[in-house]
Design a protein around this motif. Sequence first.
Motif, mmCIF file in Angstrom:
data_model
loop_
_atom_site.group_PDB
_atom_site.id
_atom_site.type_symbol
_atom_site.label_atom_id
_atom_site.label_comp_id
_atom_site.label_asym_id
_atom_site.label_seq_id
_atom_site.Cartn_x
_atom_site.Cartn_y
_atom_site.Cartn_z
ATOM 1 N N LYS A 159 -10.973 -0.361 5.232
ATOM 2 C CA LYS A 159 -12.136 -0.895 4.431
ATOM 3 C C LYS A 159 -12.047 -0.200 3.164
ATOM 4 O O LYS A 159 -11.707 0.909 3.219
ATOM 5 C CB LYS A 159 -13.500 -0.528 5.192
ATOM 6 C CG LYS A 159 -13.658 -1.218 6.508
ATOM 7 C CD LYS A 159 -13.763 -2.801 6.291
ATOM 8 C CE LYS A 159 -13.696 -3.547 7.916
ATOM 9 N NZ LYS A 159 -13.562 -4.739 7.873
ATOM 10 N N ASN A 160 -12.576 -1.016 2.267
ATOM 11 C CA ASN A 160 -12.373 -0.386 0.735
ATOM 12 C C ASN A 160 -13.754 0.090 0.446
ATOM 13 O O ASN A 160 -14.683 -0.771 0.138
ATOM 14 C CB ASN A 160 -11.920 -1.411 -0.191
ATOM 15 C CG ASN A 160 -11.768 -0.941 -1.696
ATOM 16 O OD1 ASN A 160 -11.816 0.241 -1.872
ATOM 17 N ND2 ASN A 160 -11.391 -1.803 -2.771
ATOM 18 N N THR A 161 -13.864 1.367 0.379
ATOM 19 C CA THR A 161 -15.215 2.009 0.103
ATOM 20 C C THR A 161 -15.249 2.403 -1.336
ATOM 21 O O THR A 161 -16.250 3.107 -1.903
ATOM 22 C CB THR A 161 -15.296 3.129 1.008
ATOM 23 O OG1 THR A 161 -14.401 4.088 0.837
ATOM 24 C CG2 THR A 161 -15.390 2.759 2.376
ATOM 25 N N GLY A 162 -14.085 2.220 -2.190
ATOM 26 C CA GLY A 162 -14.190 2.692 -3.592
ATOM 27 C C GLY A 162 -13.032 3.589 -3.826
ATOM 28 O O GLY A 162 -12.703 3.766 -4.949
ATOM 29 N N SER A 163 -12.644 4.336 -2.739
ATOM 30 C CA SER A 163 -11.664 5.448 -2.891
ATOM 31 C C SER A 163 -10.559 4.889 -3.202
ATOM 32 O O SER A 163 -9.321 5.476 -3.635
ATOM 33 C CB SER A 163 -11.702 6.275 -1.788
ATOM 34 O OG SER A 163 -11.315 5.435 -0.556
ATOM 35 N N LEU A 164 -10.050 3.655 -2.595
ATOM 36 C CA LEU A 164 -8.813 3.033 -2.687
ATOM 37 C C LEU A 164 -8.994 1.930 -3.813
ATOM 38 O O LEU A 164 -9.510 0.848 -3.334
ATOM 39 C CB LEU A 164 -8.350 2.357 -1.735
ATOM 40 C CG LEU A 164 -7.925 3.312 -0.506
ATOM 41 C CD1 LEU A 164 -7.420 2.750 0.612
ATOM 42 C CD2 LEU A 164 -6.974 4.137 -0.942
#
Length: 546
Positions: A149-154
């Motif tokens: 899941k893309n939580t913003g860190s990637l």
Amino acid sequence: MAASIAVIVLHMRGRGCFSKCFPKLHSCFQRKLGISTAAMKTETTNKKDEIEPKGGVKSFYTVQEERMEQAERSVLISCPSKTNEKKFMKYLSRHGDINKCFFYESYGTYAVVEFAHKESLTSLHQGTAIPSVNHEAAVPFKSRLLSLKNTGSLDQSSGQSAPLCQPQTTVPMNDLILRLSNESSIDQQISSLTEMHQLTEENVCLRYLVCSLLKDIAAAYFPECKVRPFGSSVNGFGKLGCDLDMFLDLDGISGRSLKKLKAGFSLEYQTKRSASERAVTQSILSVIGECVDQFGPGCVGVQKILQARCPLVRFAHQPSGFQCDLTANNRVAMKSTELLYLCGGLDWRRRTIPILPTLDYLKELAGPLDKCVIDGNDCTFVSDVSKIRLQDNTETLEQLLQEFFEFYGSFAFNRMSINIRKGREQNKSDVSPLHIQNPFDASLNVSKNVNATQLERFVGLCRESAWMLQQREFNAPPANGAAGGTKAPWGLAALLSPSVSQAAGVKSRRGKKREPASERIKSLLESLKDQGGKATSLGAGKKTCG
């Protein structure tokens, strides 16, 4: 299995046929499997400490154990289509060193990640959340099938391209015909066809990983169990897209062969008893099948086929794209896999192609540790390939292909059967259209599901193919290619090309209209598949290996 055994018997007869070239072709498969041309050992755990054969080559059992151990250190991750591969690897590396990572597509984009140490999985699981969904309850089964899941860190930039995905299916027919048409000989066409259809290293890793994921489910009831792949996935005769046959192995559970003291106390586990070993197998598969259906992520269309001669659980594993069959107490199938692997490895990459020995000869060469009896049937054959002496065969692949079609196009299927143990034909013992004797249980016909119509179509295709390869316009590349340097279909390409094979079929039968050979081959394979009753499962029974 029936087709593979039919191929092998023609090796044994010492006659010119296409099947003799399979050791050459399938050695390519075995290199992709990470398997040396090696002696093979039995799959049971009581042989774990055996000495390796001469030359230090790995046994079949050793390779399986290594592959399974690698799978135990691996995870399967569903990823967004445009995942930044570099940042993905950096993120996972927080949990430990990574040995291998590759992407592929199957109902989305997936990554197979193999860590260097199993402890990394513990760290990974500790940082993985159980999904929280408002309108449905998630079963809290912590498998090694994960979702990224893309939580913003990637950061996924708009210009980020999708990661390079490894192919998991065969090339389209048009591309195949084009490549074959541009080869310079039928020998090269055969090698090219093998190269394009063989199992890749990545595909083999994925197969072992799926087995490992199924083991995680079964281990809830049998902590020491193993799930082993067998059949075309590991015997060297598989191709991209083939089914995944799996065997729930309970033989290695500790305590089975524990020696009891002659005097004094001893302890035994209290166990449920059943009327027969078959009933126990059915019960185990019924429970495991229900768990796969209810708790196995990505497992769909689960069928419990428990009344078959060899009970099995069939399902589709969507994340991998594999059609899967899970059996238990199916030890003869493992020995059959071992035999085909051995036969496919008897090639030294020379132009003089060896002819395979009979199974009786392989039994004569067997040592004490090769002794194997399953359900009263002697399944013994040599495992050390260095003991086997082969004859040489100098025919080209083109000659072998031509003679394969000629042989099967004129074989007396109506009255003769194939005996792989003796390496010859013999009178049929039943009225089945096609009879190939089970090499380990003479009472069984491994091709009993092939009906008369299917056999007739196979014979017709062999005759038509033999005729085409005798014609000058088909058995050699054209002198001048078409515009752009592309040659007209010839050789194998002509056999597979709808337009060419249709025209040849009409000509060879004095104007009788025929559907394209490639379409008939596809239809024949589909009808064989729909018959049910997997031929790869050759039987079940109690095993004793020396």
